[in-house]
Structure formats: structure tokens, C-alpha cells
Design a protein around this motif. Structure first.
Motif, PDB file in Angstrom:
ATOM      1  N   ASP A  41       1.732   8.980  10.172  1.00  0.00           N
ATOM      2  CA  ASP A  41       1.987   7.583   9.812  1.00  0.00           C
ATOM      3  C   ASP A  41       3.466   7.303   9.561  1.00  0.00           C
ATOM      4  OD1 ASP A  41      -0.698   7.363   9.962  1.00  0.00           O
ATOM      5  OD2 ASP A  41      -0.950   6.294   8.065  1.00  0.00           O
ATOM      6  N   ARG A  42       4.044   6.477  10.386  1.00  0.00           N
ATOM      7  CA  ARG A  42       5.391   6.013  10.130  1.00  0.00           C
ATOM      8  C   ARG A  42       5.551   4.634  10.714  1.00  0.00           C
ATOM      9  NH1 ARG A  42      10.620   9.369  11.489  1.00  0.00           N
ATOM     10  NH2 ARG A  42      10.376  10.107   9.377  1.00  0.00           N
ATOM     11  N   PRO A  43       5.894   3.634   9.962  1.00  0.00           N
ATOM     12  CA  PRO A  43       6.022   3.700   8.510  1.00  0.00           C
ATOM     13  C   PRO A  43       4.651   3.869   7.853  1.00  0.00           C
ATOM     14  CG  PRO A  43       6.098   1.420   9.226  1.00  0.00           C
ATOM     15  CD  PRO A  43       6.096   2.253  10.463  1.00  0.00           C
ATOM     16  N   HIS A  44       4.674   4.344   6.615  1.00  0.00           N
ATOM     17  CA  HIS A  44       3.419   4.457   5.875  1.00  0.00           C
ATOM     18  C   HIS A  44       2.852   3.059   5.651  1.00  0.00           C
ATOM     19  CE1 HIS A  44       4.173   2.714   1.859  1.00  0.00           C
ATOM     20  NE2 HIS A  44       5.423   2.860   2.209  1.00  0.00           N
ATOM     21  N   LEU A  45       1.527   2.954   5.550  1.00  0.00           N
ATOM     22  CA  LEU A  45       0.922   1.641   5.302  1.00  0.00           C
ATOM     23  C   LEU A  45      -0.057   1.741   4.132  1.00  0.00           C
ATOM     24  CD1 LEU A  45       0.291   0.596   9.029  1.00  0.00           C
ATOM     25  CD2 LEU A  45       2.042  -0.301   7.513  1.00  0.00           C
ATOM     26  N   LEU A  46       0.375   2.423   3.061  1.00  0.00           N
ATOM     27  CA  LEU A  46      -0.537   2.633   1.932  1.00  0.00           C
ATOM     28  C   LEU A  46      -0.971   1.321   1.278  1.00  0.00           C
ATOM     29  CD1 LEU A  46       0.261   5.609   2.280  1.00  0.00           C
ATOM     30  CD2 LEU A  46       0.310   5.796  -0.199  1.00  0.00           C
ATOM     31  N   GLY A  47      -0.038   0.369   1.212  1.00  0.00           N
ATOM     32  CA  GLY A  47      -0.386  -0.931   0.646  1.00  0.00           C
ATOM     33  C   GLY A  47      -0.501  -0.903  -0.871  1.00  0.00           C
TER      34      GLY A  47
END
Lengths: 492, 202
Positions: free
Chosen positions: B93-99
Motif C-alpha cells: 500500500d502506497r500511499p497508505h489508506l488507513l483512514g
């Protein structure tokens, strides 16, 4: 006006005179000279910051309405919630707060070092680049080129332009500091100097570092929270430390508390960021470190709170008169509230409920609006007449501005605090369907829109008043726009 | 004296920031860079990555998280949103999308929970066609209303009489990629044993 309040004001004036009695006529001349050295630069920063305040708050309002009217303007891609919301955050953070803050800091730096601003020409470049960076970055978000990380949505090019702009802001501040004509360095200046060193480092690390997966999430929130640590909060605290004693006419309550406040702030605050990821897929120790640091923030916050409130204590009657003081005290009180709330929100048991809800959004506005923005309003009310040599023409507009924004932000924060908590409880209760946890927030979202509308109305009045002042329209006044009349003023 | 004081001040200010960076970013970076992609986690295909770009462009992350909380912390486990997420789930994952927000539900395993392409298509076209009380915005610009669909185009089965007589709603390549990406979100494989960084499961 009652006899009693008249006496109080006279007392305050006397005290102010006594406090400044060591100053001679030369001091006044020096101050005028200093103010003249920063006039056009500060004015440019303020004027452009107000442009971004206007744009940013309209974006915010659209986003707020869309939360309860999802089909409103639904056919326009550039205005969809997922674009307008980050556009709102970035324009108010990097446009409004940053530019208004920069204008205030450079004016305070000159005043506190008691030398005219050095290398002032650099600030024109700074203001230009900064505005170009924010405009470019905002357009990029709206047209679909966001980087996809909160607080870091601007493309790297926009980030680079802003970073160069910041260097051209930091250099004159440092040069002016080197040329200083004071022995004692006042606490506001500590915060200013720290922030001009911190901000470029932080901004470059975040925009140009390479990290993968969850480390990037950690970096993202280390940065996101630190933008408050190294920039937004120091601006606010520098203003509060400067204007509370200045307007009240009493020295700050305790030098040692300000020392403790500053260094504990520097130590603990920049370890806080990972509390945005509690319960997430990060190493437990990492989250725990941030929780501990967040709780430790109680130390600097109480140090600053005691210092500010003891300075203001017994002088609350002056809030009736001074616009700057009213905004400043509102901001300083919000700082205490938002910081203690923030420490509590980092506790796992509370975070379990508040995380992923509107509660956090309420908290953010208690910080960036009720604390930072209100202090910036107060600072602009104080500084502008000294630059333009023209008073604010209509005290009534100042009063209206204060009440609209103050009541607006209170409605905003209270609605989202209650609604967000309720949302969190529902979300954590699997007997309630998820969609119900969403539907039940809607009445609170309407209230938030109401609060937001009042705030934006306040901004429109402020900007209108600012334009009148710059154009020297309206009656000429020879006294500050006191809310009541402590001294005789005359309109010509 | 004055010089020494200034030096101490600036040194202290620099040191505090660098310490925080080292603790919260630098050291985790060294530790987590050793995390290997788990078996069962597949690289995103080109189309899924394109869909992920659309996900970012439309700002889905401002309402949907991609992280599942463990048992005893929130109701994610009771809502059957998947096993608790671990660092290894995000290696691609890039960019991360943790939210950070759940105005809508978590999407870490949406590809397992909702496998229907037609549901996703209608939901993106107008969320209230499939979830009456939804507050999600519609994304009409990911679709085209036209007279006839091309041979490979996906035609939406829009209920009611919303579509003008003689016209069809077809998904653009962007909508198809986004749905492809959503369907790829599946972390139902077993989490790697003994996560180097998580001491929770001991």
C-alpha cells in the motif's frame, strides 16, 4: 456606563502607564519605526490570508451541507465531498492560519527584538511563493491530483514551493533576531524561533521521505499532529503571551512557568502523533509511547493555562472594552480546553468511542478555530491600525464578528462532541446496525451546518470591515474600536 | 554568554524534534521494513492500482477506514469486518489508506463482504438505489448515459424510470477499475504468525 466600570478602566490605564513608565518618547518613535519596517509585508500576509479564509470557509460550509444533503451539487466532480473536504483543510491550514500567523509573527519579532525588520524584501518572495503553492495545491486536490494522505494532500511540487516560501520567511526572522537590541528574550519569541526552525524540517521530512505501508501511516500522523506542534500552536501561544499582558497592562504571571511550559511542550508534543492510530495495525509500543506523551501534555498545558489565566484574572472587566482582549481570552481558554480534551482522547478507553467519529472533527475545530483562529482575529484587530494608521471604522462590526464566530464555533463544537460520542457508542454496539449509527448523527450535522454558517457570516463581516479599513472608508476614529467607551472618542 | 544561551536554545529545539522523529518514524521504519509480504496477499494488478487512484482522487478515505480493530476494542469483530489488521497487510500500500473516519463502514475486506459487481456499480452511481438511508455522495461522472453500449461495456441495471427512454447507463473504465479495486480488498488469509511488532496476541 456605570461609575464602577469607568473606575476600573481608569485603574487599568493607570497600571498600563506605570508598567511602561520606563519608556521614553524614543520608545514610541522606535515602535513607529519598527511598525513601518514591516507594514507592507504584514499587510500582504494578512490580506492574502483573508482571501484563503473566505475560500476555505466556503469549502468547509459546502462540505458540511453535503454531509446531510448528499445529492446537493452531486453532479460536479470538483465539488464532491471527498475533494472539497481536504481542499477546506488545506486552504485554512496552509492559507489562512499560516499566512495570518506569518504576518503576526514577523510583526511581533520586530517588536520583541526592538529592531526594524531585516531582509524585509525576502518576505515579498515568501508571500508570493506561499500563495502560489497553496493555490496550486488546492487546485490539484479539486481536479483529482491529491496525494491521498491527510494534511499532505498537496502534490510534492506545491509542497516544495511552500517550503522555499517558508525559508524566505524564516531568514528575515532569524536575521532580525541576530540583530536584536534586547537582553531578555520574551517567551513569545521562543515560540517564534522554535517554529521557524521546526517547520521546514518537519515539512521536508514529510513531503520528501519515502516510507511503506504502516510506517507511512505513522509518518503521516507524526506530521499531521506536528503541524500543530511546530506551527499552529506556537503561533497561537506567541500571540496569547504577547497580547494578554500587552492589553491588560500587567506583566505575565510567572517567568518560570513560561520556561517550564515551553520546554515540556517541546519535549512531549511532537511524540503525540500516533494517538491518531490507536487500535490500528501499528506496534503496540509505538501507540503507547504516543499515549503517554499525550497525557504528559497536561504539564505544558497547565503551565501555560495558569500563566495566562492568572495574568487575566481580576481583569475580566476589560473584556467588555477591548476587542483584541476578548478574542485573545476566548482563544487562550479554548487552548486549555482543547488540550485537556486531547489528552483525554488519547486514553484507549475514550479513544475507543471517539475515534472514527465526528467527535474528532469537533475537537479539531475547538483547536484550530476556537483557539488559533480566534487569537489570529484578535492579533489582526490590534496590529492593522498600527500599520495602516487608520482605526477600524465600525466597533459594531467587530462586536458582530465576535459574537457570530464565538456562538458559531460553540454550536459547532458542542453539536459534534455530543453527536460524535453518540455515534461512537452506536458504532461500538453491534446491536445497532451500522447505517443507524450514520443516520442518528444527521440532526447533529444540521446543527454543525448552522454553527458553520454563523462562523462564515462572521468572516464575511470581518473581511468587509478589513476592506473598509484599507480603503480608509467610513468615519475616521482616534481611539481603538472599544466595545464600550472607556475613554472619550471622537468621530470626525 | 548570550551566544551560548542561543546555541543551547536552538540545539534543544532541534533535538526535541529529531528525538520525536526517531521514535515515531525512524525506528519503526527499521523494524517494519523487515516485514515480508504474507502468503495470500497478492500484488495489485495494474487495473486495481488505477482503481485505487480513483479511490484517492474521489477522497473515499475521508469516510471509510481500511483497518480492522481487534476483539475488545470497538465492535469490528462483532460486525464481521474481518480479522484484526497487521502491518503485513499493507506492504503493497502506497500511499497508505488507513483512514481516520467511519462515516461509512470499514472497507478492509469489502471484497469479501460484498462480491456483487452490479451492487457496487449501482452504489457508486447513486448510493440510495441500494442503501436507502445512505449519506454517501453519488459519482455520476464515473458513468455515461448513452444510446447504445459498446461490446465490452458494463451496462447498469438502474431500477425505476430514472434513465431516459432509449438510453443506457454504462460504466466508464474508471468505474470498472474502482470496482475491481474494491473487490480486491480481501485480507481474509491468515495473519502471519508471530508478527514481529505486535505483542498483543501473546
Amino acid at each position: 456606563m456605570t461609575q464602577e466600570s469607568k473606575t476600573n478602566v481608569n485603574e487599568a490605564t493607570e497600571r498600563a502607564k506605570a508598567f511602561h513608565q520606563h519608556e521614553t518618547m524614543d520608545d514610541t518613535e522606535l515602535r513607529i519605526k519598527i511598525d513601518e519596517s514591516v507594514t507592507s509585508q504584514t499587510a500582504i500576509f494578512f490580506a492574502t490570508s483573508l482571501f484563503w479564509l473566505l475560500i476555505g470557509s466556503i469549502f468547509g460550509l459546502i462540505a458540511s451541507y453535503k454531509m446531510h444533503w448528499p445529492d446537493w451539487l452531486g453532479e460536479y466532480a470538483v465539488l464532491t465531498f471527498g475533494r472539497i473536504r481536504p481542499a477546506h483543510l488545506n486552504t485554512v491550514a496552509y492559507g489562512w492560519i499560516s499566512l495570518a500567523g506569518a504576518g503576526t509573527l514577523l510583526w511581533m519579532t520586530s517588536r520583541l527584538t526592538r529592531v526594524p525588520l531585516q531582509w524585509g524584501w525576502m518576505l515579498y518572495i515568501s508571500a508570493f511563493l506561499w500563495n502560489v503553492g497553496v493555490a496550486f495545491g488546492t487546485a490539484a486536490i479539486l481536479f483529482g491530483y491529491s496525494r491521498g494522505m491527510e494534511w499532505l494532500e498537496f502534490p510534492r511540487i506545491a509542497g516544495a514551493i511552500i517550503a522555499v516560501g517558508f525559508v524566505f520567511f524564516a531568514l528575515p526572522i532569524l536575521k532580525t533576531f541576530v540583530r536584536r537590541k534586547v537582553k531578555h528574550i520574551y517567551v513569545s519569541l521562543w515560540y517564534i524561533l522554535a517554529s521557524v526552525v521546526w517547520f521546514p524540517l518537519l515539512y521536508l521530512t514529510a513531503n520528501f521521505g519515502h516510507y511503506q505501508g504502516v510506517v507511512e501511516a505513522g509518518m503521516n500522523w507524526w506530521y499531521g499532529h506536528n503541524l500543530l506542534t511546530v506551527w499552529v500552536t506556537p503561533i497561537g501561544l506567541a500571540i496569547a503571551y504577547y497580547f494578554l499582558p500587552k492589553v491588560i497592562g500587567r506583566p505575565i504571571y510567572s517567568y518560570y512557568l513560561s520556561l517550564l511550559g515551553f520546554w515540556s511542550f517541546a519535549l512531549f508534543y511532537n511524540w503525540n502523533g500516533i494517538h491518531h492510530l490507536i487500535g490500528g495495525p501499528l506496534p503496540t509500543w509505538l501507540v503507547t509511547v504516543s499515549i503517554v506523551a499525550s497525557v504528559m501534555m497536561v504539564i505544558p498545558v497547565l503551565a501555560v493555562a495558569v500563566n495566562h489565566h492568572m495574568t487575566t484574572f481580576k481583569h475580566f472587566n476589560m473584556l467588555k472594552y477591548s476587542p483584541t482582549l476578548r478574542f485573545t481570552v476566548f482563544g487562550a481558554m479554548s487552548y486549555t480546553a482543547v488540550s485537556l480534551q486531547g489528552s483525554a482522547m488519547a486514553l484507549r478507553s475514550i479513544n475507543e468511542v471517539t475515534h472514527f467519529t465526528h467527535y474528532t472533527v469537533g475537537h479539531a475545530h475547538l483547536g484550530v478555530y476556537a483557539f488559533s483562529t480566534m487569537l489570529l482575529f484578535g492579533a489582526i484587530y490590534y496590529i492593522m491600525p498600527r500599520l495602516s494608521k487608520w482605526e477600524w471604522p465600525y466597533p459594531r462590526l467587530v462586536r458582530l464578528h465576535f459574537w457570530l464566530t464565538a456562538i458559531g464555533v460553540i454550536i459547532y463544537v458542542v453539536a459534534l462532541t455530543i453527536g460524535g460520542w453518540y455515534q461512537g457508542l452506536n458504532m461500538n454496539n453491534s446491536d445497532v446496525s451500522f447505517i443507524d449509527s450514520v443516520v442518528k448523527t444527521i440532526p447533529y450535522l444540521y446543527l454543525r451546518s448552522l454553527g458553520g454558517t454563523l462562523m462564515v457570516a462572521g468572516h464575511l463581516i470581518f473581511i468587509y470591515h478589513f476592506v473598509l479599513m484599507v480603503k480608509r472608508a467610513g468615519p475616521r476614529r482616534f481611539a481603538p474600536p472599544w466595545f464600550k467607551k472607556p475613554v472619550e472618542e471622537s468621530a470626525v | 554568554m548570550m551566544f551560548i544561551r542561543s546555541f543551547v536554545f536552538f540545539f534543544g529545539v532541534l533535538a526535541t524534534l529529531l528525538l520525536g522523529w526517531a521514535a515515531l518514524v525512524g525506528i519503526p521504519d527499521i523494524m517494519i521494513s523487515e516485514v515480508k509480504p504474507p502468503e495470500g496477499l497478492e500484488r495489485y494488478t495494474a487495473e486495481e492500482l488505477f482503481g485505487r487512484q480513483i479511490y484517492i482522487r474521489e477522497g473515499c478515505l475521508y469516510c471509510h477506514s481500511q483497518q480492522v480493530r481487534p476483539e475488545g476494542f470497538g465492535a469490528d469483530q462483532d460486525r464481521l469486518w474481518g480479522r484484526p489488521s497487521v502491518p503485513a497487510d499493507y506492504v503493497y500500500d502506497r500511499p497508505h489508506l488507513l483512514g481516520t473516519m467511519r462515516t461509512g463502514p470499514d472497507l478492509m475486506n469489502i471484497g469479501v463482504r460484498q462480491t456483487s459487481v452490479s451492487w457496487h456499480m449501482l452504489h457508486l452511481y447513486d448510493p440510495r438505489l441500494v442503501v436507502e438511508e445512505s449519506t454517501m455522495p453519488p459519482y455520476p461522472w464515473l458513468f455515461e448515459v448513452k444510446r447504445t453500449a459498446g461490446p465490452d461495456e458494463y451496462i447498469l441495471d438502474v431500477p425505476g424510470n430514472r434513465v431516459p427512454e432509449g438510453k443506457v447507463v454504462v460504466a466508464t473504465p474508471e468505474a470498472e477499475a474502482l470496482v475491481e479495486y474494491l473487490l480486491s480488498l480481501d485480507r481474509s488469509f491468515d495473519a502471519p504468525q508471530r508478527e514481529v511488532t505486535n505483542d498483543d496476541d501473546e
